[in-house]
Write an enzyme that holds these catalytic residues in place. Sequence first.
Site, short mmCIF file in Angstrom:
data_model
loop_
_atom_site.label_atom_id
_atom_site.label_comp_id
_atom_site.label_asym_id
_atom_site.label_seq_id
_atom_site.Cartn_x
_atom_site.Cartn_y
_atom_site.Cartn_z
N CYS A 125 0.84 -1.20 0.00
CA CYS A 125 0.00 0.00 0.00
C CYS A 125 0.88 1.26 0.00
O CYS A 125 2.06 1.20 -0.37
CB CYS A 125 -1.00 0.03 1.15
SG CYS A 125 -2.32 1.24 0.89
N ASP A 194 -4.08 1.34 9.71
CA ASP A 194 -5.28 2.16 9.83
C ASP A 194 -5.85 2.09 11.24
O ASP A 194 -6.51 3.02 11.69
CB ASP A 194 -6.34 1.71 8.81
CG ASP A 194 -5.95 2.19 7.43
OD1 ASP A 194 -5.18 1.49 6.75
OD2 ASP A 194 -6.38 3.30 7.06
C1 RUB Z 1 -4.25 3.29 3.23
C2 RUB Z 1 -3.54 2.30 4.07
C3 RUB Z 1 -2.28 2.75 4.74
C4 RUB Z 1 -2.61 3.26 6.15
C5 RUB Z 1 -1.41 3.96 6.79
O1 RUB Z 1 -5.51 2.84 2.77
O2 RUB Z 1 -3.99 1.19 4.29
O3 RUB Z 1 -1.38 1.69 4.85
O4 RUB Z 1 -3.68 4.18 6.09
O5 RUB Z 1 -1.09 5.08 6.03
P1 RUB Z 1 -6.38 3.80 1.81
P2 RUB Z 1 -0.30 6.35 6.63
O6 RUB Z 1 -5.55 4.09 0.61
O7 RUB Z 1 -7.61 2.98 1.51
O8 RUB Z 1 -6.71 5.05 2.61
O9 RUB Z 1 0.97 5.83 7.21
O10 RUB Z 1 -0.08 7.25 5.45
O11 RUB Z 1 -1.19 6.96 7.68
#
Ligand code: RUB
Length: 320
Positions: A125, A194
């Site tokens: 991701c 998340d």
């Molecule tokens: C984003 C996702 C990220 C976490 C952490 O999912 O799963 O790994 O949110 O991100 P989506 P961060 O694209 O569906 O929002 O470290 O940037 O908070």
Amino acid sequence: MIVPETADKIKSMEIRGAGRIARAVAEALRDHALAVRARAPGAFRQEMERAAAMLLATRPTAVSLPNAVHIVMAGLGHAQSTDEARAGVVRRADEFIRSSQNAVERIAQFGASHIRDGDTILTHCNSEVALACIIEAHRQGKEIEVFATEVRPRNQGLITIRTLNDAGIQTNFIVDSAVRSFINDIDLVIVGADAVTVNGAVVNKIGTAQVAHSAREARVNMMVAAETYKFAPRTILGELVRIEERAGSEVLPDEIARTLPYVTVRNPAFDVTPAEYIDLIVTEKGAIPPQMAYIIIRDYLGWGIDEFHTAFGPEGLNGE
Ligand code: RUB
């Protein structure tokens, strides 16, 4: 109209990623507080609560969103006047944004020290804070290489490879299903979160649990980078983190789906990786084993939403 606009952008994923969502929400509430015309404190509070509800209804999984809303809304306190309430919200929002940025920087430092010179890292991701660890290790002169997944169906991997490319980091772009084929080349998996539940399970982008499974089988360490506001206080009260299921059209175009009456497309956006698949969670308070999630919730977030406001204290996020 910053609140409806921000809400739409979060829903459509123009603003995405748990940390960015949290900061956007804090910003929207701050700007709303500055724009609301209500004179009486009661009416002002109502307006703010309406805005908060609109933001809360956008996406259900990233707990950073309700955490940010509660932190900022605590600024209303027991204000006697609208001006006092407005100032409280603005202050809390600014504190949250600053403290969130500081948290990412601190995690980058802690996380980078777990990356060794010569490591090959796999990430799934697009996590701002996971990438911050990788970029910091590179900045420190460690020679690293990254495998980044595509991340069907929304292709967040494209954002990841652009960021890594811009940082000058050697990167391999692979389809999600190729993780098992490359796992023996990997020294460390780093992902974001998340939500982290009280039992140390990590909710993150769909596919994370499969990556963790492969990593465990191959004896590859799995590190999660997560600010403390991604820990879910209400899981202490037994509440489950809701996994967002998005439109099937993200996976299969409607015109094809229409021709397949017996086929249902399922599109959960997140999955749950159990604590035993995770070696370390790196927070801005330091690295912890996932089994210590309870301590983070108790010491930095409070016991539950009711205690949440007071737990942060008048000095702002985490009493900083
Ligand atoms: C984003 C996702 C990220 C976490 C952490 O999912 O799963 O790994 O949110 O991100 P989506 P961060 O694209 O569906 O929002 O470290 O940037 O908070």
